[in-house]
Each structure stands twice: as structure tokens, then as C-alpha cells.
Scaffold this motif. Structure first.
Motif, mmCIF file in Angstrom:
data_model
loop_
_atom_site.group_PDB
_atom_site.id
_atom_site.type_symbol
_atom_site.label_atom_id
_atom_site.label_comp_id
_atom_site.label_asym_id
_atom_site.label_seq_id
_atom_site.Cartn_x
_atom_site.Cartn_y
_atom_site.Cartn_z
ATOM 1 N N SER A 93 0.813 -1.218 0.000
ATOM 2 C CA SER A 93 0.000 0.000 0.000
ATOM 3 C C SER A 93 0.847 1.270 0.000
ATOM 4 O O SER A 93 0.441 2.296 -0.550
ATOM 5 C CB SER A 93 -0.949 0.011 1.205
ATOM 6 O OG SER A 93 -0.226 -0.066 2.408
ATOM 7 N N TRP A 94 2.052 1.212 0.617
ATOM 8 C CA TRP A 94 2.867 2.431 0.645
ATOM 9 C C TRP A 94 3.345 2.815 -0.750
ATOM 10 O O TRP A 94 3.482 4.002 -1.068
ATOM 11 C CB TRP A 94 4.049 2.284 1.598
ATOM 12 C CG TRP A 94 5.137 1.333 1.153
ATOM 13 C CD1 TRP A 94 5.257 0.013 1.463
ATOM 14 C CD2 TRP A 94 6.260 1.645 0.309
ATOM 15 N NE1 TRP A 94 6.375 -0.533 0.877
ATOM 16 C CE2 TRP A 94 7.017 0.458 0.160
ATOM 17 C CE3 TRP A 94 6.706 2.806 -0.324
ATOM 18 C CZ2 TRP A 94 8.172 0.402 -0.611
ATOM 19 C CZ3 TRP A 94 7.859 2.757 -1.084
ATOM 20 C CH2 TRP A 94 8.584 1.569 -1.217
ATOM 21 N N VAL A 95 3.570 1.832 -1.619
ATOM 22 C CA VAL A 95 3.939 2.129 -3.004
ATOM 23 C C VAL A 95 2.747 2.758 -3.738
ATOM 24 O O VAL A 95 2.878 3.758 -4.454
ATOM 25 C CB VAL A 95 4.393 0.851 -3.740
ATOM 26 C CG1 VAL A 95 4.664 1.149 -5.222
ATOM 27 C CG2 VAL A 95 5.625 0.262 -3.081
ATOM 28 N N LEU A 96 1.577 2.162 -3.511
ATOM 29 C CA LEU A 96 0.361 2.661 -4.149
ATOM 30 C C LEU A 96 0.077 4.108 -3.765
ATOM 31 O O LEU A 96 -0.118 4.969 -4.634
ATOM 32 C CB LEU A 96 -0.814 1.764 -3.743
ATOM 33 C CG LEU A 96 -2.212 2.244 -4.135
ATOM 34 C CD1 LEU A 96 -2.349 2.281 -5.645
ATOM 35 C CD2 LEU A 96 -3.271 1.339 -3.505
ATOM 36 N N TRP A 97 0.096 4.397 -2.470
ATOM 37 C CA TRP A 97 -0.276 5.744 -2.037
ATOM 38 C C TRP A 97 0.836 6.755 -2.290
ATOM 39 O O TRP A 97 0.554 7.956 -2.466
ATOM 40 C CB TRP A 97 -0.695 5.718 -0.569
ATOM 41 C CG TRP A 97 -2.030 5.044 -0.415
ATOM 42 C CD1 TRP A 97 -2.283 3.813 0.107
ATOM 43 C CD2 TRP A 97 -3.284 5.557 -0.870
ATOM 44 N NE1 TRP A 97 -3.618 3.519 0.024
ATOM 45 C CE2 TRP A 97 -4.262 4.578 -0.568
ATOM 46 C CE3 TRP A 97 -3.686 6.738 -1.489
ATOM 47 C CZ2 TRP A 97 -5.607 4.754 -0.868
ATOM 48 C CZ3 TRP A 97 -5.028 6.914 -1.793
ATOM 49 C CH2 TRP A 97 -5.973 5.928 -1.482
ATOM 50 N N SER A 98 2.066 6.296 -2.366
ATOM 51 C CA SER A 98 3.156 7.199 -2.775
ATOM 52 C C SER A 98 2.961 7.626 -4.223
ATOM 53 O O SER A 98 3.145 8.799 -4.575
ATOM 54 C CB SER A 98 4.513 6.511 -2.609
ATOM 55 O OG SER A 98 4.794 6.240 -1.256
ATOM 56 N N ALA A 99 2.583 6.665 -5.068
ATOM 57 C CA ALA A 99 2.325 6.983 -6.478
ATOM 58 C C ALA A 99 1.149 7.941 -6.610
ATOM 59 O O ALA A 99 1.197 8.903 -7.393
ATOM 60 C CB ALA A 99 2.044 5.694 -7.260
ATOM 61 N N GLY A 326 -9.574 6.462 -6.874
ATOM 62 C CA GLY A 326 -10.711 5.553 -6.860
ATOM 63 C C GLY A 326 -10.307 4.095 -6.968
ATOM 64 O O GLY A 326 -10.883 3.219 -6.324
ATOM 65 N N GLU A 327 -9.280 3.811 -7.784
ATOM 66 C CA GLU A 327 -8.785 2.436 -7.922
ATOM 67 C C GLU A 327 -7.963 2.023 -6.707
ATOM 68 O O GLU A 327 -7.895 0.847 -6.368
ATOM 69 C CB GLU A 327 -7.934 2.332 -9.192
ATOM 70 C CG GLU A 327 -8.748 2.462 -10.477
ATOM 71 C CD GLU A 327 -7.889 2.817 -11.683
ATOM 72 O OE1 GLU A 327 -6.664 2.976 -11.515
ATOM 73 O OE2 GLU A 327 -8.447 2.955 -12.788
ATOM 74 N N ALA A 328 -7.347 2.996 -6.046
ATOM 75 C CA ALA A 328 -6.515 2.696 -4.881
ATOM 76 C C ALA A 328 -7.353 2.337 -3.668
ATOM 77 O O ALA A 328 -6.954 1.508 -2.844
ATOM 78 C CB ALA A 328 -5.609 3.887 -4.560
ATOM 79 N N PRO A 384 9.878 8.219 -10.872
ATOM 80 C CA PRO A 384 9.454 7.040 -10.105
ATOM 81 C C PRO A 384 8.244 6.336 -10.720
ATOM 82 O O PRO A 384 8.139 5.105 -10.669
ATOM 83 C CB PRO A 384 9.109 7.621 -8.722
ATOM 84 C CG PRO A 384 9.833 8.911 -8.644
ATOM 85 C CD PRO A 384 9.869 9.439 -10.034
ATOM 86 N N LEU A 385 7.341 7.119 -11.317
ATOM 87 C CA LEU A 385 6.160 6.526 -11.939
ATOM 88 C C LEU A 385 6.518 5.815 -13.236
ATOM 89 O O LEU A 385 5.930 4.781 -13.570
ATOM 90 C CB LEU A 385 5.104 7.606 -12.182
ATOM 91 C CG LEU A 385 4.534 8.239 -10.905
ATOM 92 C CD1 LEU A 385 3.602 9.390 -11.233
ATOM 93 C CD2 LEU A 385 3.802 7.194 -10.074
#
Length: 429
Positions: A93-99, A326-328, A384-385
Motif C-alpha cells: 500500500s505504501w507504493v500505491l499511495w506514494s504513487a 478511486g482504484e486505490a 518514479p512513476l
């Protein structure tokens, strides 16, 4: 399940041009949204400041942006999910929310810059302060996105973006030094100064932008939803024919985006830079580049282009934020095709992004500088993205047999490395 009918069937016309145009979709729209007010201003600032010497960036960035955008398109087509959804299913989740945080910061600042640029351009031709035009455009775009559709917006405002082709005509009327133009296009020129690096990072950032990654993948998913495939399982998979069409669509969209970029650089170099106007700070100064074609009407021509591209790009900026978040979460309804009552969280993100962006416009920042620095911010936050996109589309657990080719993977890593190096040098010099 293999998916079929992702894109409209090509009409049985004998004319090759019609068959080609019928294949174009998300890639072309994404390319059009890439030449937003921030892009126009950044290219104008670069061409005015450094003349022909920045022309090589258009040729250099094309294969990189096309490769990354095609990865995003293929990701959406093969997985049946947007980029945010794929990151959520594959990484912590930390990768997801960082992105998502990187995207939100870049997009909200970009929304503010684009709205400010549209307001500043209208102030130039009407005399009415941008203080009033900026909220007008924010409310208009929000209303159109929420109560109509982005498809409606593209149908109406895409014609205004044709004004950008005025830069191509003006480039020839300005009679540039074509030998110097050819040399500058082919031979890279780099100055090891912070000012030059800021321009280079800005050009790369407005060309290879985080919001386009999320938007491209989500629009491929929207295509499936439009054909009745409401679940991820139904959307998953892609045929060779579908991927071939997506490749043509994406490369065409990126080509036209970079073609416009090239001629904005060339026109401003041949008009503003040659005549000593090397520091653009107002919309009026930027519009001077179109005087060889439009004369006294240059301001209006410039304004039409800024407003048209802004109307296409700002919904993409806000929408890509909504898709990612929304997807996160994830919310059940994450789509521009849904009505607000069915997807309240999704539309709340769009409205929130617009509201925060609008608030930034009242910070008293110069509109042209804000447009330029939003591009620089995109260039700093994008690497990073890009790395995430390359990793995901090279992962067999995500893509199956549809992983990146060696060439695509190489271009993706080159893109990440070049953008990272330019951003690092910007801070070190």
C-alpha cells in the motif's frame, strides 16, 4: 477470458485514410491533451530563451514518450484495470499511495497553472481580469465533466486546438535558418547550467507527464466498459489485432503531440529569440510569436489555442487523479461514464482537485511562470512513476505473455534514467 470488440470496427471503406482514422481513439486524445497550456508556455519559454538549440528535444523525447504511453495502454488492455488498480494488486500500500501522492501533487499544481494560463490569456484579449476568468473556467469544466461527459468536451473543444497548427504555418513564414534548424534538430546541445536544466526538465515533464500514464490506462478500461464488460475478468486479455490497433493509435497521438511541440519551439526561436525577446513573462509576449501569421490578431489566435487545449487537458488532470485514488481505495464505481449519484467519491475527487487548483491561482503567482514551473514539477515527479510502469509491464505475473519487448523495456529505462539525471542536475548545478 479474451476480450473482443474493444474498439469500434473499422468501417468497410476503400479509402485508406478513413480506415486509418477509424482506428484512432484514446492515444490520439491523450496526445492532444499533452499539448496543454503548460506545454505551450514551456515550449515558448524554451524556444525564446535558447533558440534553435532545443529543437533536438522533440526528436529525442518522441520514442521515449511513445514507449511509455504504449506500455500504459497495453497495461489497461491486458489487465482490465487502470494503473492505480494494477499497482494496488501487485505492490504494498505504501507504493500505491506514494504513487497517488506524486500524481496528486503534480496534477493539482498543473490544474492551477492551466486555469491561470487560460484566465491570463482571456484577460489579454478582453481586458477582464483573470481574477474572474479563472473561476469561470473552473466551474465550466467541472459542470461539463459532472453533468455531461468528457466525450462531449472533446467533441466541442477539440476544434479549438487546431489553432496550434498555426505554429507550423508561422514557422515557415518566419523564414528561419533551415540549415541551423536541421543541425539543431539532429545534434543535441546541452548547457550545464541550472537555467538550461530547468528548461530541459520542463520540456521532458510536460511531454512525459504522470497524469497521462494513469489516463491512458484508464481510458482503455473505459473502452471496455462501453462495450458492456463491467468486471475485471471480462476485460482481461487482448488479441494481437487489438494491440496492433492500440500501437497505431498511441504512436499517432504521440507523433502529432511532438510535431506541435517541435513547431512551437521552432516558431518561438525564429520570431522571439531572433528578435531579442528571450525572457517571456506574459501571455502577450508569448503571443508575439504568431504575429508573422496573424498580425494584430495574434493575441486572439494564441488565446483560442490556450483555451482549447486547457478545456481538453484540465478534465484529464482532474480525471486521472480520480481514477488513481478511486482504484486505490478501491471504490466500486470509478468511471466518467457513471453519473455523480452512482460514483460520488470519484466525482468528489474531481471537484476537490479543481477547488484546490483554483485556490492556488489566488496565491499571486505569475501565470506564465506557473505554467513553466508546473512542467518542471512534472519532470521531477515523473521518473518514479515511469519506473513503476516499466516494472509492471515487464512482469509476467501482471502481463502474462504480453510483457514488454526488449526494445520497449530499454526505451522505458532510458526514459527513467534521462529524466532522473536531468532532475538531479537541476538541484546540483
Amino acid at each position: 477470458m479474451k476480450r473482443t470488440g474493444l474498439r469500434p470496427a473499422v468501417p468497410p471503406r476503400h479509402n485508406a485514410g478513413w480506415r486509418f482514422l477509424a482506428k484512432l481513439g484514446p492515444g490520439l486524445i491523450t496526445g492532444a491533451a499533452d499539448d496543454d497550456p503548460s506545454g505551450i508556455s514551456t515550449y515558448s519559454v524554451a524556444g525564446a530563451a535558447y533558440g534553435y538549440s532545443v529543437l533536438w528535444t522533440a526528436l529525442f523525447s518522441f520514442p521515449l514518450m511513445a514507449a511509455v504511453q504504449l506500455m500504459c495502454a497495453r497495461l489497461g488492455m491486458v489487465t482490465g484495470q487502470g494503473l492505480g488498480g494494477v499497482i494496488r494488486s501487485r505492490y504494498p500500500s505504501w507504493v500505491l499511495w506514494s504513487a497517488c501522492l506524486l500524481l496528486a501533487v503534480a496534477n493539482i499544481f498543473n490544474i492551477a497553472a492551466d486555469l491561470g494560463g487560460m484566465g491570463d490569456a482571456m484577460h489579454m484579449v478582453t481586458g477582464v481580469r483573470s481574477y474572474w476568468w479563472t473561476p469561470f473556467f473552473a466551474l465550466l469544466i467541472t459542470f461539463l465533466v459532472v453533468w455531461t461527459s468528457y466525450r462531449f468536451i472533446t467533441r466541442v473543444f477539440k476544434w479549438l486546438t487546431l489553432v496550434l497548427f498555426a505554429y507550423i504555418i508561422t514557422a515557415f513564414l518566419a523564414r528561419p535558418d533551415w540549415t541551423g534548424v536541421l543541425r539543431a534538430t539532429i545534434v543535441p546541445h546541452v548547457e550545464w547550467t541550472r537555467a538550461y536544466m530547468s528548461v530541459l526538465v520542463g520540456i521532458l515533464g510536460t511531454t512525459i507527464s504522470p497524469y497521462l500514464f494513469f489516463w491512458q490506462a484508464s481510458q482503455e478500461v473505459e473502452q471496455d466498459r462501453a462495450h458492456g464488460k463491467v468486471t475485471v475478468a471480462q476485460r482481461r486479455g487482448a488479441t494481437n489485432a487489438e494491440l496492433a490497433v492500440a500501437t497505431t493509435d498511441t504512436r499517432t497521438g504521440m507523433f502529432f503531440s511532438n510535431l506541435v511541440m517541435y513547431f512551437i519551439l521552432l516558431t518561438t526561436a525564429a520570431t522571439l529569440n531572433v528578435h531579442g525577446l528571450k525572457n517571456i513573462e506574459t501571455a502577450q509576449q508569448a503571443s508575439e510569436a504568431l504575429k508573422p501569421l496573424a498580425g494584430a490578431g495574434a493575441s486572439w489566435l494564441f488565446t483560442v489555442g490556450i483555451v482549447g487545449t486547457g478545456m481538453l487537458a484540465v478534465p484529464v488532470l482532474a480525471g486521472s487523479c480520480a481514477y488513481a485514488i478511486g482504484e486505490a481505495v478501491p471504490w466500486r464505481k470509478v468511471s466518467l461514464s457513471e453519473r455523480p449519484r452512482a460514483a460520488p467519491g470519484f466525482y468528489a475527487v474531481i471537484a476537490g482537485a479543481m477547488l484546490v487548483g483554483l485556490a492556488l491561482d489566488y496565491a499571486g503567482l505569475n501565470a506564465v511562470k506557473m505554467l513553466f514551473w508546473s512542467a518542471v514539477l512534472n519532470g521531477v515527479l515523473a521518473p518514479p512513476l515511469v519506473v513503476l510502469v516499466v516494472l509492471l509491464t515487464s512482469d509476467r505475473k501482471v502481463m502474462g505473455k504480453r510483457v514488454n519487448s526488449k526494445m520497449a523495456r530499454t526505451l522505458g529505462w532510458v526514459c527513467a534514467a534521462v529524466m532522473s539525471a536531468a532532475a538531479l542536475l537541476l538541484f546540483l548545478l
